[in-house]
Design an enzyme around this catalytic site. Structure first.
Site, PDB file in Angstrom:
ATOM      1  CB  SER A 127      -0.948   0.009   1.205  1.00 53.21           C
ATOM      2  OG  SER A 127      -0.228  -0.159   2.413  1.00 53.21           O
ATOM      3  CG  ASP A 348      -2.071   5.467   8.080  1.00 51.96           C
ATOM      4  OD1 ASP A 348      -0.910   5.087   8.364  1.00 51.96           O
ATOM      5  OD2 ASP A 348      -2.549   5.349   6.937  1.00 51.96           O
ATOM      6  CG  HIS A 351      -0.376   4.138   4.402  1.00 52.95           C
ATOM      7  ND1 HIS A 351      -1.014   3.398   5.373  1.00 52.95           N
ATOM      8  CD2 HIS A 351       0.024   3.260   3.447  1.00 52.95           C
ATOM      9  CE1 HIS A 351      -1.012   2.124   5.023  1.00 52.95           C
ATOM     10  NE2 HIS A 351      -0.385   2.005   3.872  1.00 52.95           N
TER      11      HIS A 351
END
Length: 371
Positions: A127, A348, A351
């Protein structure tokens, strides 16, 4: 007549020599072959050393950034669209990566598309590769907003094509690069098997990445056993497994990839920010309140062991592979993650917001490809 024939032959030989850009032919003269190969490797090493200077520097505030308006980009997933999901501070958007020894070229989307006219670039990885891929799409879309753009998904490959230039930007989802196969005993991670390479090797530019999933355990671990050769285990030291998987990938590059046609780039280890001790804030357990980069060029937490493993494996490859060494510059950007400003509202710190830090990755990628 003999003199004329000799001149004509000399011209033909000179033309052949001048048009050869890399070692893609067989020759009967072993000494010439060795000399050519040596010169080519020396040139590659000199270029690598020059380009590696891009990764040593610091972040400087630049009010001309970001390079695009994220609200106008149709390619950002809700995991990475920080402004859309309410991030109140915008300072994280206004930093530019400044190498110590040179100035990094500003990303020029039209120039990129013209230079890669008719070619295919593929991101292969997890990802974080998706994150990186979407940043590049936003940069290109901002440069040619009226261009005809098509999108399709086929099995593991997502393709976005800028039709006016014939440039395809692709994403291949692969958590480990090596194979996971369903067998009677369950899902087996095969450290010495890489079958997807047949799809990858036809690209003009390949950007690889793997690391995020090597330490996954429990329900999120997508395999039940790990195998090397005839040996099947329930688990093994994950850093050892990471190295073995990378070695399999490296052998594939040397045996299967025509680097005269395909440029190979490996993205460095993308860091996460869940431990404030690493940036001088003991007790902090996430990036949620971080709004500025770490100052200077050195990350207090030091370099991750995974990067050393990656560099060791890349140094063993005979063919030219460029390390897009984004690790340290990204470690400095504790402020660049979505934190809770994403479509899931979860914390998060792995990312990256789009727009943001990844646009600098793509300025570095742009320089590496165009060079």
């Amino acid at each position: 007549m003999m003199e004329s024939g000799t001149k004509r032959s000399s011209c033909v030989l000179l033309a052949i020599f001048m048009t050869i850009s890399c070692l893609c032919f067989a020759t009967s003269s072993k000494s010439i072959l060795q000399t050519f190969t040596t010169n080519k490797n020396l040139k590659w090493k000199k270029w690598q050393k020059k380009v590696s200077n891009m990764y040593q520097g610091s972040w400087v505030q630049d009010m001309s950034y970001p390079l695009y308006n994220s609200s106008a980009c149709p390619f950002i997933r809700k995991e990475f669209d920080c402004l859309k999901y309410g991030r109140p501070d915008h300072l994280y958007l206004q930093y530019r990566w400044q190498p110590n020894a040179c100035d990094l070229p500003r990303f020029d989307g039209k120039h990129f598309l013209k230079k890669l006219k008719g070619k295919k670039i593929m991101f292969v990885g997890d990802s974080v590769s998706l994150n990186h891929f979407e940043s590049l799409l936003c940069l290109l879309h901002a440069a040619v907003p009226d261009s005809i753009i098509t999108e399709e998904t086929n099995n593991s490959v997502r393709t976005v094509t800028f039709q006016d230039y014939g440039v395809s930007v692709k994403l291949f989802n692969s958590h480990y690069l090596v194979d996971i196969e369903q067998e009677k005993i369950g899902r087996v991670l095969k450290l010495d098997s890489l079958k997807d390479g047949n799809t990858w090797k036809d690209m003009d530019v390949l950007v690889f990445n793997t690391w995020l999933w090597w330490y996954r355990r429990g329900p999120k671990q997508p395999w039940d056993y790990v195998q090397e050769g005839e040996t099947i285990l329930e688990d093994m030291d994950r850093m050892v497994a990471f190295r073995k998987g990378l070695i399999t990938w490296a052998k594939w590059v040397d045996s299967d990839v025509d680097t005269c046609k395909t440029k190979i780039i490996f993205q460095g280890i993308s860091p996460s920010h869940y431990n404030g001790v690493e940036w001088g804030k003991p007790g902090v357990t996430n990036c949620g309140k971080e709004t500025e980069p770490v100052s200077g060029s050195t990350y207090p937490g030091g370099s991750p062991l995974a990067l050393q493993v990656l560099e060791d494996v890349l140094n063993s490859i005979k063919k030219p592979v460029h390390l897009l060494n984004i690790t340290t510059l990204s470690q400095l950007r504790k402020d660049g993650h979505p934190s809770s400003y994403n479509g899931f509202r979860g914390m998060d710190c792995t990312h990256w917001c789009v727009a943001g830090v990844l646009d600098a990755w793509n300025e570095l990628l742009y320089t590496a490809i165009i060079s």
